[in-house]
Design an enzyme around this catalytic site. Structure first.
Site, PDB file in Angstrom:
ATOM      1  N   LYS A   1       1.202  -1.590   0.004  1.00 14.55           N
ATOM      2  CA  LYS A   1      -0.127   0.172  -0.087  1.00 14.55           C
ATOM      3  C   LYS A   1       1.005   1.349  -0.028  1.00 14.55           C
ATOM      4  O   LYS A   1       1.755   1.518   1.503  1.00 14.55           O
ATOM      5  CB  LYS A   1      -0.867  -0.143   1.175  1.00 14.55           C
TER       6      LYS A   1
ATOM      7  N   GLU B   1       9.714   2.151  10.591  1.00 11.04           N
ATOM      8  CA  GLU B   1      10.366   3.525  10.499  1.00 11.04           C
ATOM      9  C   GLU B   1       9.584   4.530  10.725  1.00 11.04           C
ATOM     10  O   GLU B   1       9.204   4.308   9.361  1.00 11.04           O
ATOM     11  CB  GLU B   1      11.541   3.395   9.468  1.00 11.04           C
TER      12      GLU B   1
ATOM     13  N   CYS C   1      13.307  11.355   6.263  1.00  7.95           N
ATOM     14  CA  CYS C   1      13.884  11.018   7.292  1.00  7.95           C
ATOM     15  C   CYS C   1      15.074  11.826   8.052  1.00  7.95           C
ATOM     16  O   CYS C   1      15.194  12.017   9.030  1.00  7.95           O
ATOM     17  CB  CYS C   1      13.062   9.850   7.481  1.00  7.95           C
TER      18      CYS C   1
ATOM     19  N   GLU D   1       9.903  16.986  14.247  1.00  6.96           N
ATOM     20  CA  GLU D   1      10.148  17.067  12.920  1.00  6.96           C
ATOM     21  C   GLU D   1       9.920  17.579  12.128  1.00  6.96           C
ATOM     22  O   GLU D   1       7.935  17.851  12.361  1.00  6.96           O
ATOM     23  CB  GLU D   1       9.928  15.649  12.404  1.00  6.96           C
TER      24      GLU D   1
END
Ligand code: NAD
Length: 480
Positions: free
Chosen positions: A170, A247, A281, A380
């Site tokens: 997906k 992750e 990331c 973040e």
């Protein structure tokens, strides 16, 4: 293109959605499927039925399929890179580079199929042998983010297939084009029906269908911490519990010491913080700089930023493409506002830019006078926004670098072997870089982090087998 790949067939989806080019919102890349729960369940059932035969398939067959996929991806890197950059907004060289890496990952795992090893040991009991082998785990659900539209799918799909698992993939809603192109290549490579399935759609629909299904044995997820937490809860609540690999985000420090080579430090900072529009990331979003070099470093970075071209991702000469969409742009701008409110100084950028086509253009933002406790230094942002924190010493730099809820990647720019070695040993990150940007990693070695950035076994390289296989310990008595 409004279709999913289920049980070896391209199946028209009940619904679709437009895929918009972030460099030019008038440009519709295509209309792609938005699958229903029923479509997701059909894919899961197909994968489940295909597993017994595929799990016993020969390693030469798996090798040949993966090699073919990798070879085609690399042969078509320019065309696929163009598609990727058009839908995601990273520059064309970055897009082509990512596609190349995806191809290399498939080629690497083609080789790994031939190298799967086990152990044979003597038992503590006489005339008994012990064999330790690795077996596939079953159907794996792969849920991926938008920022690496082909490399992240590749580094999940390739090991999943290499070790004999079936896949329901997906992709993120924002980048269906690359996923569709990759699935076409996989479908052509001789993968038996049901072994690989693509179901495109929303996380709340398709993603949750994967999390709920008892036929899915394991989930490999890459995305935000908030979604990762939901994935983890669902994996634990499902019966049987699912194996998981998460992750997630990063807030990666790049330490610059007084003795750093200035040219190297500026390149590491600018590349790490702002290339790929800061949407990595592993981006170096926290620059931690010692007193003696601080002002010269900030001046040099600012000068370099002035020379960078922010424009259409597909245009030659563009250094930084647009932000991926309006909602990410709003998030970036809200952090630019927050940084000012928190008392940081905006040394450069953070402004909306007009270009020839309507797109989400933002100039790279550099904040100075940032305290490591400020929200812009802790959360973040996932855009072209970096902070500079001034510190007095290496010890203070190391402690600021580790003072974060994340632990994905960390870097140091120094010419001192003593500090470089100490940092490598004491950084609380999964990946440590010396005189290199925190982003930009090899495809044949493990990738992953610690603390809030990652959960579960590492991805990539031969370490990928830890997640994509399950260990069996078999005992046999020779009857003597
Ligand atoms: P996201 O969490 O919004 O979405 C990731 C994926 O999860 C998408 O496919 C989405 O559809 C799906 N999803 C959303 N809700 C779901 C639900 N309830 N159930 C199941 N699936 C669901 O992340 P994003 O915005 O696509 O990506 C950006 C994030 O990804 C950043 O935080 C970035 O740091 C992280 N990221 C991490 C790595 C890494 O390896 N550590 C690599 C790339 C990106």
């Amino acid at each position: 293109m409004n279709r999913n790949y289920i049980a070896g067939e391209w199946v028209a989806s009940a619904a679709g959605a437009a895929n918009i080019n972030p460099s030019n919102t008038n440009d519709v890349v295509g209309d792609f499927a938005r699958a229903s729960v029923g479509e997701a369940e059909a894919a899961i059932a197909a994968a489940y039925d295909a597993f017994p035969a595929w799990s016993r398939s020969g390693i030469q067959q798996r090798h040949d399929i993966l090699k073919k996929i990798g070879d085609e991806i690399i042969a078509r890197k320019d065309e696929l890179g163009h598609l990727l950059s058009r839908e995601e907004g990273k520059t064309l060289p970055e897009g082509i580079g990512e596609v190349t890496r995806a191809g290399q990952i498939f080629q690497f795992f083609a080789g790994e199929t031939l190298r799967l090893a086990g152990d044979k040991l003597a038992s503590v009991r006489p005339n008994v042998d012990v064999e330790i082998t690795r077996e596939p785990i079953g159907v794996v659900g792969l849920i991926t983010p938008w920022n690496f539209p082909i490399a992240i799918p590749a580094w999940k799909i390739a090991p999943a297939l290499a070790y004999g698992n079936c896949v329901v993939f997906k992709p993120a809603e924002l980048v269906p084009g690359s996923a569709h192109a990759l699935a076409e290549i996989i479908a052509r490579a001789g993968v038996p029906a049901g072994v690989f399935n693509l179901v495109m759609g929303k996380g709340s629909v398709v993603g949750e269908a994967l999390l709920k299904s008892p036929k899915i044995a394991a989930i490999s997820f890459t995305g935000s911490v908030a979604t990762g937490r939901k994935v983890a809860q669902a994996c634990i609540e499902s019966n049987p519990m699912k194996k998981m690999q998460l992750e997630m985000g990063g807030k990666n420090p790049m330490v610059v010491l007084d003795d750093a080579d200035m040219k190297v430090a500026v390149e590491c900072a600018v590349n790490g913080a702002f290339f790929s529009t800061g949407q990595r990331c592993t981006a170096s979003s926290r620059l931690i700089v010692t007193d003696g070099i601080h002002d010269r470093f900030v001046d040099a970075v600012t000068e370099r930023l002035k020379g960078l071209v922010v424009d259409d991702a597909l245009k030659a000469g563009t250094h930084i493409g647009p932000v991926v969409d309006q909602s990410q742009l709003d998030q970036d701008l809200s952090y630019v506002r927050l940084g000012r409110e928190e008392g940081a100084k905006l040394a450069f950028g953070g402004e909306l830019l007009n270009r020839a086509t309507p797109g989400f253009y933002l100039s790279p933002a550099l904040f100075t006078d940032v305290d490591n406790g400020m929200r812009i230094a802790r959360e973040e942002i996932f855009g072209p926004v970096a902070t500079v924190t001034r510190v007095k010493s290496y010890d203070e730099a190391l402690s600021a670098a580790n003072d974060t809820p994340f632990g994905l990647s960390a870097g140091i720019c120094t010419t001192s072997l003593k500090y470089a070695s100490h940092f490598k040993r004491n950084s609380e990150a999964g990946m440590v870089m010396v005189n290199l940007p925190t982003a930009g990693v090899d495809y044949h070695v493990p990738f992953g982090g610690r603390k809030g950035s990652s959960y579960g076994p590492r991805e990539q390289g031969r370490y990928a087998e830890e997640f994509y296989t399950t260990v069996k310990t078999a005992y046999s008595f020779d009857g003597a």
